[in-house]
Design a protein around this motif. Structure first.
Motif, PDB file in Angstrom:
ATOM      1  N   GLU A   1      -0.216   4.560  -0.052  1.00 39.98           N
ATOM      2  CA  GLU A   1       0.791   5.506  -0.098  1.00 39.98           C
ATOM      3  C   GLU A   1       1.508   5.772  -1.243  1.00 39.98           C
ATOM      4  N   ALA A   2       2.052   4.605  -1.860  1.00 39.74           N
ATOM      5  CA  ALA A   2       2.737   4.670  -3.160  1.00 39.74           C
ATOM      6  C   ALA A   2       2.225   5.409  -4.246  1.00 39.74           C
ATOM      7  N   VAL A   3       0.564   5.172  -4.212  1.00 43.88           N
ATOM      8  CA  VAL A   3      -0.008   5.824  -5.396  1.00 43.88           C
ATOM      9  C   VAL A   3      -0.756   7.277  -4.977  1.00 43.88           C
ATOM     10  N   ALA A   4      -0.454   7.489  -3.935  1.00 41.69           N
ATOM     11  CA  ALA A   4      -1.249   8.716  -3.511  1.00 41.69           C
ATOM     12  C   ALA A   4      -1.204  10.018  -4.216  1.00 41.69           C
TER      13      ALA A   4
ATOM     14  N   ALA B   1      -0.721   5.010   8.318  1.00 38.67           N
ATOM     15  CA  ALA B   1      -2.310   5.598   8.181  1.00 38.67           C
ATOM     16  C   ALA B   1      -1.994   7.397   8.168  1.00 38.67           C
ATOM     17  N   GLY B   2      -1.148   7.446   9.208  1.00 34.68           N
ATOM     18  CA  GLY B   2      -1.138   9.165   9.369  1.00 34.68           C
ATOM     19  C   GLY B   2      -0.320   9.653   8.124  1.00 34.68           C
ATOM     20  N   LEU B   3       0.793   8.813   7.429  1.00 34.90           N
ATOM     21  CA  LEU B   3       1.430   9.546   6.352  1.00 34.90           C
ATOM     22  C   LEU B   3       0.689   9.454   5.365  1.00 34.90           C
ATOM     23  N   VAL B   4      -0.048   8.410   4.972  1.00 35.53           N
ATOM     24  CA  VAL B   4      -1.146   8.732   3.804  1.00 35.53           C
ATOM     25  C   VAL B   4      -2.188   9.780   4.170  1.00 35.53           C
ATOM     26  N   ALA B   5      -2.686   9.843   5.042  1.00 32.48           N
ATOM     27  CA  ALA B   5      -3.718  10.883   5.172  1.00 32.48           C
ATOM     28  C   ALA B   5      -3.034  12.289   5.186  1.00 32.48           C
ATOM     29  N   SER B   6      -1.786  12.391   5.617  1.00 33.40           N
ATOM     30  CA  SER B   6      -0.981  13.729   5.437  1.00 33.40           C
ATOM     31  C   SER B   6      -0.705  13.961   3.839  1.00 33.40           C
ATOM     32  N   LYS B   7      -0.380  13.007   3.176  1.00 29.21           N
ATOM     33  CA  LYS B   7      -0.124  13.140   1.640  1.00 29.21           C
ATOM     34  C   LYS B   7      -1.454  13.688   1.124  1.00 29.21           C
TER      35      LYS B   7
END
Length: 302
Positions: free
Chosen positions: A34-37, A66-72
């Motif tokens: 999430e930090a490096v997306a 996981a949803g936040l990472v996928a969204s980004k």
């Protein structure tokens, strides 16, 4: 050099953590991804399925992350519907106060989707409604009432519109709605509902703006109510009588002939013969509405 932080050049090591069986390692991998997306989104997108599997696993405690990472990742891929869907799944991890391009784009897409669904009278995902209402609350906190007014009209949320009108500079916001918003509403039904709300709020003001009220009533074809206001003003002091004359001139200039005739008819003496106040003023108001007074003044001017 000892103690120097090594610069990350690939997300492959972090992605491999998602294959581990230990939940804590999977969680750590997601936090780092999430930090490096924003930097490694291209590389991460090749493994988006792994992230989606964790999101869909209801036994996984950190599925929102996981949803936040996928969204980004979907945001960077330009897949805004998917970006929004996963952002909704991220719940409170999707932070509206973030001013990043990612959050602003997804929020705007959420609002557009919400307006589209409301306009089509389709079912709205409760999570989507929550995001929009959170955004509305932020606008209220920032006292950005004009934005709330625009959004509430487009989304057909008259409850929010009424609250906005009562929260800010009511007269200024009402003028904004009447001047810049109502005529742009595509639905005749919604246009009428908004006009009715505007008239309602206008009439609740400590010092009602009768000119604005009558202008609104003319669009609603409310001849009887308009006549009642003109009668009330005609029975008042000189300032109120002059206001009634001005309203009559405005109606004669802007309202339909059918409407002005209906108002004039409603002002005619009562059949039961009971006396009414403002008789002379009412007669002149009727003449103005009929156009005779305007023609007389025009001829005098010539």
């Amino acid at each position: 050099m000892p103690g120097q932080v090594q610069t990350l050049t690939s997300a492959s090591g972090l992605l491999s953590l998602l294959d581990e069986e230990e939940r804590e390692l999977q969680y750590y991998g997601l936090t780092q991804l999430e930090a490096v997306a924003d930097v490694f989104w291209t590389e991460i997108s090749d493994s988006i399925t792994k992230i989606e599997v964790l999101y869909e696993d209801e036994s996984f405690e950190h599925r929102k992350l996981a949803g936040l990472v996928a969204s980004k990742i979907y945001f960077h891929l330009g897949e805004f519907d998917d970006a929004l869907n996963f952002a909704l799944g991220a719940g409170d991890l999707f932070r509206l106060e973030d001013t990043s391009a990612y959050v602003q784009t997804v929020v705007n897409h959420a609002i557009d989707k919400y307006i589209e669904l409301r306009s089509d009278e389709a079912e709205v995902d409760g999570r989507l409604e929550t995001v929009v209402e959170r955004m509305v609350e932020r606008c209220f906190e920032a006292k950005d009432y004009a934005q709330v007014v625009g959004l509430s009209i487009e989304a057909r949320r008259l409850d929010i519109l009424e609250r906005a009108l009562a929260s800010g500079d009511t007269k200024s916001l009402l003028a904004y709605v009447q001047r810049d918003c109502i005529d742009l509403i595509g639905s005749v039904k919604v246009q009428r509902q908004v006009q009715e709300l505007v008239v309602k709020v206008l009439m609740q003001l400590e010092e009602p703006d009768y000119e604005a009220i009558c202008a609104g009533l003319s669009k609603l074809s409310s001849a009887e109510t308009t006549a009642g206001i003109l009668r009330h003003l005609a029975e008042g002091d000189e300032a109120k009588v002059l206001s009634a004359y001005q309203i009559a001139f405005d109606l004669n200039a802007s309202a339909s002939q059918e409407f002005t005739k209906a108002v004039a008819a409603a002002l005619e003496p009562r059949e039961d013969g009971m006396a009414e106040g403002g008789g002379a003023a009412l007669g002149r108001i009727g003449a103005i509405l009929g156009g005779g007074e305007t023609l007389r003044l025009h001829l005098e001017f010539l």
